[in-house]
Design a protein around this motif. Structure first.
Motif, PDB file in Angstrom:
ATOM      1  N   GLN A 131      83.053  26.139  65.250  1.00  0.00           N
ATOM      2  CA  GLN A 131      84.174  27.294  65.866  1.00  0.00           C
ATOM      3  C   GLN A 131      85.563  27.463  65.316  1.00  0.00           C
ATOM      4  OE1 GLN A 131      85.319  27.254  69.786  1.00  0.00           O
ATOM      5  NE2 GLN A 131      84.663  29.185  70.454  1.00  0.00           N
ATOM      6  N   GLY A 132      85.788  26.497  65.272  1.00  0.00           N
ATOM      7  CA  GLY A 132      86.975  26.758  64.402  1.00  0.00           C
ATOM      8  C   GLY A 132      87.182  27.337  62.966  1.00  0.00           C
ATOM      9  N   LEU A 133      86.324  26.792  62.611  1.00  0.00           N
ATOM     10  CA  LEU A 133      86.384  27.658  61.404  1.00  0.00           C
ATOM     11  C   LEU A 133      85.739  28.806  60.662  1.00  0.00           C
ATOM     12  CD1 LEU A 133      84.487  24.625  59.191  1.00  0.00           C
ATOM     13  CD2 LEU A 133      87.317  24.900  58.975  1.00  0.00           C
ATOM     14  N   GLY A 134      85.854  29.404  62.541  1.00  0.00           N
ATOM     15  CA  GLY A 134      85.447  30.790  62.227  1.00  0.00           C
ATOM     16  C   GLY A 134      83.824  31.350  61.991  1.00  0.00           C
ATOM     17  N   TYR A 135      82.879  30.623  62.397  1.00  0.00           N
ATOM     18  CA  TYR A 135      81.286  30.733  62.666  1.00  0.00           C
ATOM     19  C   TYR A 135      81.308  31.389  63.231  1.00  0.00           C
ATOM     20  CZ  TYR A 135      81.212  28.679  57.776  1.00  0.00           C
ATOM     21  OH  TYR A 135      81.756  29.023  56.302  1.00  0.00           O
ATOM     22  N   ASN A 136      80.342  32.195  63.954  1.00  0.00           N
ATOM     23  CA  ASN A 136      79.819  31.619  65.176  1.00  0.00           C
ATOM     24  C   ASN A 136      78.464  32.184  65.467  1.00  0.00           C
ATOM     25  OD1 ASN A 136      78.872  34.928  63.607  1.00  0.00           O
ATOM     26  ND2 ASN A 136      79.675  35.806  64.939  1.00  0.00           N
ATOM     27  N   CYS A 137      77.220  31.073  64.309  1.00  0.00           N
ATOM     28  CA  CYS A 137      76.236  31.570  64.800  1.00  0.00           C
ATOM     29  C   CYS A 137      75.962  30.405  63.505  1.00  0.00           C
ATOM     30  CB  CYS A 137      75.266  32.624  63.484  1.00  0.00           C
ATOM     31  SG  CYS A 137      73.763  32.968  63.526  1.00  0.00           S
ATOM     32  N   LEU A 138      74.422  29.960  64.405  1.00  0.00           N
ATOM     33  CA  LEU A 138      74.303  28.343  64.194  1.00  0.00           C
ATOM     34  C   LEU A 138      72.803  28.536  64.257  1.00  0.00           C
ATOM     35  CD1 LEU A 138      74.739  25.151  63.293  1.00  0.00           C
ATOM     36  CD2 LEU A 138      74.235  24.800  65.683  1.00  0.00           C
ATOM     37  N   ARG A 139      71.871  27.724  62.555  1.00  0.00           N
ATOM     38  CA  ARG A 139      70.952  28.119  62.009  1.00  0.00           C
ATOM     39  C   ARG A 139      70.285  26.194  62.184  1.00  0.00           C
ATOM     40  NH1 ARG A 139      68.483  26.380  57.243  1.00  0.00           N
ATOM     41  NH2 ARG A 139      66.583  26.718  57.322  1.00  0.00           N
ATOM     42  N   VAL A 140      68.796  26.742  63.238  1.00  0.00           N
ATOM     43  CA  VAL A 140      68.724  25.126  63.642  1.00  0.00           C
ATOM     44  C   VAL A 140      66.887  25.090  63.692  1.00  0.00           C
ATOM     45  CG1 VAL A 140      68.190  23.501  65.823  1.00  0.00           C
ATOM     46  CG2 VAL A 140      70.139  24.939  65.552  1.00  0.00           C
ATOM     47  N   PRO A 141      66.385  24.692  61.957  1.00  0.00           N
ATOM     48  CA  PRO A 141      66.211  24.172  61.830  1.00  0.00           C
ATOM     49  C   PRO A 141      64.964  23.589  62.520  1.00  0.00           C
ATOM     50  CG  PRO A 141      67.417  23.336  59.856  1.00  0.00           C
ATOM     51  CD  PRO A 141      67.985  24.212  61.101  1.00  0.00           C
ATOM     52  N   PHE A 142      63.871  23.599  62.496  1.00  0.00           N
ATOM     53  CA  PHE A 142      62.794  22.330  62.944  1.00  0.00           C
ATOM     54  C   PHE A 142      61.311  22.095  62.701  1.00  0.00           C
ATOM     55  CE2 PHE A 142      62.326  25.732  65.892  1.00  0.00           C
ATOM     56  CZ  PHE A 142      61.013  26.236  66.393  1.00  0.00           C
ATOM     57  N   SER A 143      60.960  21.245  63.353  1.00  0.00           N
ATOM     58  CA  SER A 143      59.290  21.004  63.411  1.00  0.00           C
ATOM     59  C   SER A 143      59.058  21.312  64.005  1.00  0.00           C
ATOM     60  CB  SER A 143      58.873  20.282  62.095  1.00  0.00           C
ATOM     61  OG  SER A 143      58.840  18.894  62.787  1.00  0.00           O
ATOM     62  N   ASN A 144      57.312  21.820  64.535  1.00  0.00           N
ATOM     63  CA  ASN A 144      56.488  21.567  65.480  1.00  0.00           C
ATOM     64  C   ASN A 144      56.577  20.103  66.524  1.00  0.00           C
ATOM     65  OD1 ASN A 144      55.869  24.275  65.090  1.00  0.00           O
ATOM     66  ND2 ASN A 144      54.156  24.076  64.469  1.00  0.00           N
ATOM     67  N   GLU A 145      56.384  19.371  65.033  1.00  0.00           N
ATOM     68  CA  GLU A 145      55.813  17.868  65.122  1.00  0.00           C
ATOM     69  C   GLU A 145      57.001  17.622  66.769  1.00  0.00           C
ATOM     70  OE1 GLU A 145      54.732  14.300  62.826  1.00  0.00           O
ATOM     71  OE2 GLU A 145      55.867  15.232  62.175  1.00  0.00           O
TER      72      GLU A 145
END
Length: 74
Positions: free
Chosen positions: A7-21
Motif C-alpha cells: 500500500q505504501g508503495l502506491g499499489y492498489n491490486c494484489l494478484r494471488v496465485p493458488f492451486s486447487n490442491e
C-alpha cells in the motif's frame, strides 16, 4: 507488514496465485512463518486466503485470484 509496504508503495491490486490442491479440505499449508503470522496458525488454505483478502480490503487493495494450476507440484 507486507501489505502495508504494498500500500505504501502506491499499489492498489494484489494478484494471488493458488492451486486447487491448496484449497482441499484436510490439506495443511506449509512454508508459513508462524512467528511473523501467528494469526494464520491452524488455518486451512481457504481460511488463510480469507484472512489475506480481508486484510487487503481494509487497505483498499483489490485482489485478483489466479487459479494458477490444479496441483501444487506444478
Amino acid at each position: 507488514s507486507m501489505l502495508d509496504q504494498i500500500q505504501g508503495l502506491g499499489y492498489n491490486c494484489l494478484r494471488v496465485p493458488f492451486s486447487n490442491e491448496a484449497l482441499q479440505a484436510g490439506k495443511t499449508p506449509t512454508g508459513i512463518d508462524f512467528h511473523q503470522n501467528p494469526d494464520l496458525e491452524g488455518k486451512s488454505g481457504l481460511q488463510i486466503m480469507d484472512v489475506l483478502i480481508a486484510k487487503c480490503g481494509k487497505r483498499n487493495i483489490k485482489v485478483i485470484l489466479d487459479r494458477h494450476r490444479p496441483e501444487s507440484s506444478g
